[in-house]
Design an enzyme around this catalytic site. Structure first.
Site, PDB file in Angstrom:
ATOM      1  N   ASP A  41      21.481  32.465  34.500  1.00  0.00           N
ATOM      2  CA  ASP A  41      22.287  33.209  33.535  1.00  0.00           C
ATOM      3  C   ASP A  41      22.337  32.510  32.184  1.00  0.00           C
ATOM      4  OD1 ASP A  41      23.821  31.060  34.382  1.00  0.00           O
ATOM      5  OD2 ASP A  41      25.394  32.256  35.294  1.00  0.00           O
TER       6      ASP A  41
ATOM      7  N   GLU B  47      30.458  38.943  38.758  1.00  0.00           N
ATOM      8  CA  GLU B  47      31.895  38.858  38.950  1.00  0.00           C
ATOM      9  C   GLU B  47      32.336  39.758  40.107  1.00  0.00           C
ATOM     10  OE1 GLU B  47      33.421  36.642  37.461  1.00  0.00           O
ATOM     11  OE2 GLU B  47      33.213  36.602  35.289  1.00  0.00           O
TER      12      GLU B  47
ATOM     13  N   HIS C 190      32.289  34.132  42.129  1.00  0.00           N
ATOM     14  CA  HIS C 190      31.096  34.642  41.456  1.00  0.00           C
ATOM     15  C   HIS C 190      29.907  33.715  41.660  1.00  0.00           C
ATOM     16  CE1 HIS C 190      32.241  32.702  37.314  1.00  0.00           C
ATOM     17  NE2 HIS C 190      31.306  31.976  37.862  1.00  0.00           N
TER      18      HIS C 190
ATOM     19  N   ASN D 270      36.339  32.406  41.422  1.00  0.00           N
ATOM     20  CA  ASN D 270      36.669  33.723  41.970  1.00  0.00           C
ATOM     21  C   ASN D 270      35.542  34.244  42.877  1.00  0.00           C
ATOM     22  OD1 ASN D 270      34.680  34.317  40.151  1.00  0.00           O
ATOM     23  ND2 ASN D 270      35.921  35.652  38.842  1.00  0.00           N
TER      24      ASN D 270
END
Ligand code: GLP
Length: 244
Positions: free
Chosen positions: A67, A143, A138, A136
């Site tokens: 990413d 997400e 990810h 979280n």
């Protein structure tokens, strides 16, 4: 899923670096999928150390990154392009033209993401994908709620990710709000996957991702369905896992 317990961060980093080294030794022209974030820094340090000792050769290796923030220049110290050069590429004999980070400087999101997918395809796919785990759940910047079938695409970062990543920036306003990320489908197509996780702060998400139900609400949970995943966690990160 193969879960490997490491004593601490250093042990986690050495174990992960051992797995990456084995990949490079077994297939010198392999394609490595690489990750950023603070977790893999120790793994990269260990690889650099073994390279300096003459035990590793990156000359035929290609890399693709997971990413990149949208809109940051390569010279921006917070860009993942910069991170990869600082933490790995400048220290080993990898050919710079064989390293591919999604092009966050390209404002045309569709073109930048399609280009990254085509690079991966032309390289013949990813042999080993390294992943960190977001607080979280990810992976990359996929997400919670992200569709499992996506390839590289542009995402809006959640508030929790923007907050978590603000520690690297001077102020929260400077954290980009969008990123280009390999999709879950891209990640799942890697032949092998290696996940590194450390620290008590990730204990809850480790338990949910690797022992909980497979759900888009915890993107990393899909990894339970991949045939060749190794997760290297330190003891703190495993402290809420059942039967460990
Ligand atoms: C960022 C990256 C992820 C990384 C995550 C965790 O959001 N896009 O690839 O896994 O941070 O970072 P850290 O290892 O610093 O906890």
């Amino acid at each position: 899923m193969n879960i490997i317990r490491a004593k601490d961060y250093q042990d986690m980093s050495r174990k992960a670096a051992n797995i990456i080294s084995a990949q490079i030794i077994m297939k010198p022209d392999c394609v490595l999928g690489l990750a950023t974030g603070s977790t893999p820094i120790g793994t990269y340090k260990q690889l650099i150390d073994w390279y300096n000792k003459g035990d590793l050769d990156f000359s035929k290796v290609s890399t693709v990154n997971l990413d990149e923030y949208r809109g940051l220049k390569h010279t921006d110290s917070q860009s993942y392009y910069y991170f990869m050069h600082e933490n790995l590429f400048s220290h080993v004999n990898i050919r710079k033209e064989a390293t591919f980070v999604p092009d966050g400087t390209n404002p045309d999101a569709g073109a930048a993401c399609a280009e990254h997918e085509s690079v991966i395809r032309e390289l013949g796919g990813i042999d080993l994908q390294l992943l960190g785990l977001g607080n979280n759940g990810h992976i990359g910047f996929n997400e919670p709620g992200a569709a499992f079938e996506k390839e590289t695409h542009c995402v809006d970062l959640t508030e929790s990710t923007i907050k978590a990543n603000a520690r690297f920036f001077d102020s929260i306003e400077e954290v980009p709000t969008q990123a280009y990320t390999m999709g879950i489908r891209t990640i799942m197509q890697a032949k092998k996957i290696l996940v590194v996780v450390n620290g008590a702060g990730k204990a809850d998400i480790v338990a949910r991702a690797f022992w909980g139900p497979v759900t888009p609400e915890v993107p990393a949970s899909i990894l339970q369905m991949h045939p060749d995943v190794t997760v290297v966690c330190d003891e703190e990160a495993l402290s809420m896992a059942p039967q460990r």
